[in-house]
Structure formats: structure tokens, C-alpha cells
Design a protein around this motif. Structure first.
Motif, short mmCIF file in Angstrom:
data_model
loop_
_atom_site.label_atom_id
_atom_site.label_comp_id
_atom_site.label_asym_id
_atom_site.label_seq_id
_atom_site.Cartn_x
_atom_site.Cartn_y
_atom_site.Cartn_z
N LYS A 61 27.89 58.89 -71.83
CA LYS A 61 28.73 57.70 -71.91
C LYS A 61 28.68 57.00 -70.56
CE LYS A 61 31.88 59.49 -75.32
NZ LYS A 61 33.24 59.81 -75.71
N SER A 62 28.75 55.67 -70.60
CA SER A 62 28.78 54.91 -69.36
C SER A 62 29.46 53.57 -69.62
CB SER A 62 27.36 54.70 -68.81
OG SER A 62 26.58 53.97 -69.72
N PHE A 63 29.67 52.84 -68.54
CA PHE A 63 30.27 51.52 -68.62
C PHE A 63 29.34 50.54 -67.93
CE2 PHE A 63 33.79 54.38 -69.14
CZ PHE A 63 34.58 53.76 -70.09
N GLU A 64 29.32 49.31 -68.45
CA GLU A 64 28.41 48.32 -67.90
C GLU A 64 29.11 46.97 -67.80
OE1 GLU A 64 23.69 47.40 -68.37
OE2 GLU A 64 24.77 48.14 -70.11
N HIS A 73 20.65 36.97 -64.11
CA HIS A 73 21.40 37.83 -65.02
C HIS A 73 21.39 39.26 -64.50
CE1 HIS A 73 22.01 34.93 -68.27
NE2 HIS A 73 20.84 34.43 -67.89
N TYR A 74 22.59 39.80 -64.31
CA TYR A 74 22.79 41.16 -63.79
C TYR A 74 23.40 42.05 -64.86
CZ TYR A 74 22.26 39.53 -58.93
OH TYR A 74 21.78 39.02 -57.76
N SER A 75 23.08 43.33 -64.76
CA SER A 75 23.86 44.36 -65.45
C SER A 75 24.07 45.48 -64.44
CB SER A 75 23.16 44.84 -66.72
OG SER A 75 22.00 45.53 -66.44
N VAL A 76 25.31 45.91 -64.35
CA VAL A 76 25.68 46.94 -63.37
C VAL A 76 26.32 48.09 -64.15
CG1 VAL A 76 26.97 47.44 -61.26
CG2 VAL A 76 26.10 45.13 -61.65
N GLU A 77 25.70 49.26 -64.06
CA GLU A 77 26.14 50.40 -64.86
C GLU A 77 26.85 51.45 -64.01
OE1 GLU A 77 24.38 53.30 -68.37
OE2 GLU A 77 23.05 51.93 -67.33
N PHE A 78 27.94 52.00 -64.58
CA PHE A 78 28.76 53.01 -63.93
C PHE A 78 28.94 54.21 -64.86
CE2 PHE A 78 29.98 48.88 -62.33
CZ PHE A 78 30.03 49.07 -60.96
N ASP A 79 29.12 55.39 -64.28
CA ASP A 79 29.44 56.54 -65.11
C ASP A 79 30.91 56.47 -65.53
OD1 ASP A 79 31.00 57.55 -62.99
OD2 ASP A 79 29.51 59.03 -62.39
N THR A 80 31.39 57.46 -66.25
CA THR A 80 32.73 57.40 -66.82
C THR A 80 33.84 57.46 -65.78
OG1 THR A 80 32.65 59.78 -67.20
CG2 THR A 80 32.05 58.36 -69.05
#
Length: 191
Positions: A61-64, A73-80
Motif C-alpha cells: 500500500k502507498s499514497f501518491e 506533471h509530477y507524481s510523488v509517492e509515499f509509504d503508509t
């Protein structure tokens, strides 16, 4: 018989690990991890179309956060728990340095009969002593700085298959990994 079953189980588990089957769900800002949410509060006046997502791929699972900043255009992904995983910026094929593009193109030519790039991103992973927030600010200020990877979603054709694949190459265009992109993942993968 015993070895056949073991071989089958190993093959099946390997096959599943090579498929990108992400589900992405748009969420409200208050559902996003608190620490990285604060990162966007300081830059929100300069960001357009800021949207938050929760991603699951069966095991992870992650958050973006996705947004447009300075026409990119950016996408930045984080863990839970809110640790930065990567930052990606959508680019065009012509933005890839020529020698790197030659290496990437050679891989496609060697492995596939036909390939069409659908989405290309340069990816940044923080391997510096900078904090996650410092690293994000640094990339926003200097998006043309050295990145760590290229991630390409391509429609490919072989003698046996016609499929979507996500391929990862290092900064020099050396192939690292590939996985099939399922139709469920396809829609959100394009932004």
C-alpha cells in the motif's frame, strides 16, 4: 510429481510478482499521511491540480500526490507512514538524452517486434542525506537535475503477446526490470 508441484508454485509466484495490478483510489487530503501532507501546504500556491490517492497492488500500500508544477506533471509517492518512495516527472521521448535513448531503443528492438511508448517518466529516488521535504523542494527547484531512473509504459508486441508493459531503466538507459500492466492499472498509469 513432487518436483512438478514445486516448479508450478515457483512459476506461479514469479508470474504474479511480474504483473503491475495496482488499484488507485482518489482520497481527501485528510486521509493522506500527515507529515507529507504538510509538504504540500508550503508549495500549494504554486501547484495546480493537486490530487491525493491511495494505491494498493495486492501486497503493498502507498499514497501518491499528483500535481502540475511549472508546466510539468509530477507524481510523488509515499509509504503508509509517510516516507518518500520516489518522485516522477512525465517527460517526452525527445527529452531523453540521445545516448540514453539509443540504449533504451536497443533493448526494445532486441526484445520486441514492435513497441509504442505511451508514457515516459524520469524518476528520482532520494539517496542523498537530504530529508524527504528537502529532497522534494530540491527536485521542484531543479527538475532537470540528475535522476536515478526512467520508467516507460509501452504497448509492445512479440510473436506470442500483445500487451502493456512498464519497463524501468537506469539513468544510462540500462534495462533493470519489466512487468505487465493490467487493464485495471492502465487508466491511472497514464497520468
Amino acid at each position: 510429481m513432487k518436483y512438478s508441484i514445486i516448479f508450478f508454485l515457483v512459476f506461479v509466484s514469479f508470474s504474479f510478482s511480474q504483473t503491475k495490478n495496482e488499484k488507485e483510489e482518489r482520497i481527501k487530503a485528510y486521509e493522506f499521511p500527515e507529515i507529507p501532507l504538510d509538504y504540500f501546504n508550503t508549495i500549494s500556491s504554486n501547484v495546480k491540480y493537486l490530487k491525493f490517492y491511495r494505491e494498493t497492488d495486492g501486497t503493498k500500500k502507498s499514497f501518491e500526490a499528483k500535481f502540475k508544477y511549472n508546466k510539468q506533471h509530477y507524481s510523488v509517492e509515499f509509504d503508509t507512514i509517510g516516507n518518500l518512495e520516489d518522485i516522477e516527472i512525465v517527460i517526452r521521448k525527445k527529452d531523453i538524452p540521445k545516448t540514453v535513448l539509443m540504449n533504451i531503443s536497443k533493448h526494445f528492438d532486441d526484445k520486441f517486434e514492435k513497441a509504442r511508448f505511451i508514457k515516459i517518466q524520469k524518476q528520482f529516488i532520494n539517496t542523498t542525506p537530504k530529508t524527504d521535504k528537502q529532497f522534494l523542494d530540491y527536485i521542484l527547484k531543479k527538475p532537470n537535475n540528475k535522476h536515478t531512473h526512467f520508467e516507460i509504459i509501452a504497448e509492445i508486441k512479440t510473436k506470442e503477446h500483445h500487451q502493456l508493459r512498464e519497463l524501468t531503466f537506469d539513468k544510462d538507459g540500462t534495462f533493470e526490470k519489466s512487468r505487465i500492466v493490467t487493464s485495471a492499472s492502465y487508466e491511472h498509469a497514464l497520468y
